[in-house]
Scaffold this motif. Structure first.
Motif, PDB file in Angstrom:
ATOM      1  N   HIS A  62       0.830  -1.199   0.069  1.00 15.74           N
ATOM      2  CA  HIS A  62       0.014  -0.240  -0.045  1.00 15.74           C
ATOM      3  C   HIS A  62       0.926   1.195   0.067  1.00 15.74           C
ATOM      4  O   HIS A  62       1.756   1.409   0.846  1.00 15.74           O
ATOM      5  CB  HIS A  62      -0.956   0.086   1.253  1.00 15.74           C
ATOM      6  CG  HIS A  62      -1.795   0.983   1.269  1.00 15.74           C
ATOM      7  ND1 HIS A  62      -1.692   2.409   2.238  1.00 15.74           N
ATOM      8  CD2 HIS A  62      -3.122   1.365   0.677  1.00 15.74           C
ATOM      9  CE1 HIS A  62      -2.492   3.180   1.793  1.00 15.74           C
ATOM     10  NE2 HIS A  62      -3.253   2.813   0.883  1.00 15.74           N
ATOM     11  N   LEU A  64       1.014   5.323  -0.232  1.00 16.02           N
ATOM     12  CA  LEU A  64       0.215   6.556   0.084  1.00 16.02           C
ATOM     13  C   LEU A  64       1.099   7.764  -0.095  1.00 16.02           C
ATOM     14  O   LEU A  64       2.203   7.990   0.437  1.00 16.02           O
ATOM     15  CB  LEU A  64      -0.347   6.737   1.476  1.00 16.02           C
ATOM     16  CG  LEU A  64      -1.129   7.972   1.899  1.00 16.02           C
ATOM     17  CD1 LEU A  64      -2.201   8.087   0.983  1.00 16.02           C
ATOM     18  CD2 LEU A  64      -1.523   7.865   3.296  1.00 16.02           C
ATOM     19  N   ASP A  79      -3.437   7.229  -2.993  1.00 14.46           N
ATOM     20  CA  ASP A  79      -3.014   5.838  -2.827  1.00 14.46           C
ATOM     21  C   ASP A  79      -3.127   4.860  -3.748  1.00 14.46           C
ATOM     22  O   ASP A  79      -4.076   4.945  -4.696  1.00 14.46           O
ATOM     23  CB  ASP A  79      -3.408   5.505  -1.301  1.00 14.46           C
ATOM     24  CG  ASP A  79      -4.801   5.198  -1.422  1.00 14.46           C
ATOM     25  OD1 ASP A  79      -5.648   5.634  -2.365  1.00 14.46           O
ATOM     26  OD2 ASP A  79      -5.301   4.442  -0.795  1.00 14.46           O
TER      27      ASP A  79
END
Length: 186
Positions: A62, A64, A79
């Motif tokens: 992930h 961001l 993101d």
């Protein structure tokens, strides 16, 4: 920018009934703040994720990123998430029914496929397939107080080993249900 890596069991929308296995499964995740970057004339920024620093495994990544205007301080965030792996391919299987209990003498099979990093089927050779039986044996153990007790422990015994090649179309592996017991392939 922030990078988060979480251990993940691979799953793919194109193959919803297949279960994939990662032999390098990580036990812990990571979260790091990346160094600040500057956008170019087109508004793009490049970040070095440094994935080589982490344990070789399959992760859900992930990412961001937050961007700020230098004058006004207004910000925007974006993101994305994806599956990342060190492996050149993953092997998945799809059973033709419940494998929790297979009746003796019944005809059952498992479909094996291999996929690349773009989740496309590919042919893979030079694999080794091992049929393993799991038996529970009683072991006599000495306790801290000096007395003895029996404890059941799992013991894995390799029954057969053979070479395996998975064609791009997949491979149907027939399951042997002649002998009772708990068996699995690896």
């Amino acid at each position: 920018a922030t990078l988060t890596l979480q251990p993940a069991f691979p799953a793919f929308r194109r193959f919803p009934d297949h279960r994939f296995f990662d032999p390098l499964r990580a036990k812990e995740g990571y979260s790091d703040k990346l160094s600040d970057g500057t956008t170019d004339d087109e508004g793009n920024a490049t970040f070095d994720l440094g994935l080589e620093r982490y344990v070789r495994a399959t992760y859900r990544l992930h990412f961001l990123a937050r961007a700020f205007e230098p004058e006004g301080g207004r910000s925007v965030a974006a993101d994305t998430a994806m599956l990342v792996s060190e492996l050149p391919y993953l092997v998945g299987f799809k059973a033709d029914g419940d494998l929790g209990y297979v009746s003796r003498g019944s005809k059952r099979s498992v479909n094996l496929i291999a996929i690349d990093s773009k989740a496309k089927k590919l042919a893979v050779g030079n694999l080794k397939l091992a049929l393993v039986e799991r038996r529970f044996v009683s072991v006599l153990l000495k306790q801290a107080n000096g007395t003895y007790k029996y404890e059941s422990r799992a013991k894995e015994i390799v029954v057969t080993e053979s070479a395996l090649s998975i064609p791009a179309t997949g491979y149907n592996l027939p399951l042997n249900s002649k002998n009772p017991g708990t068996y699995f392939y690896r």
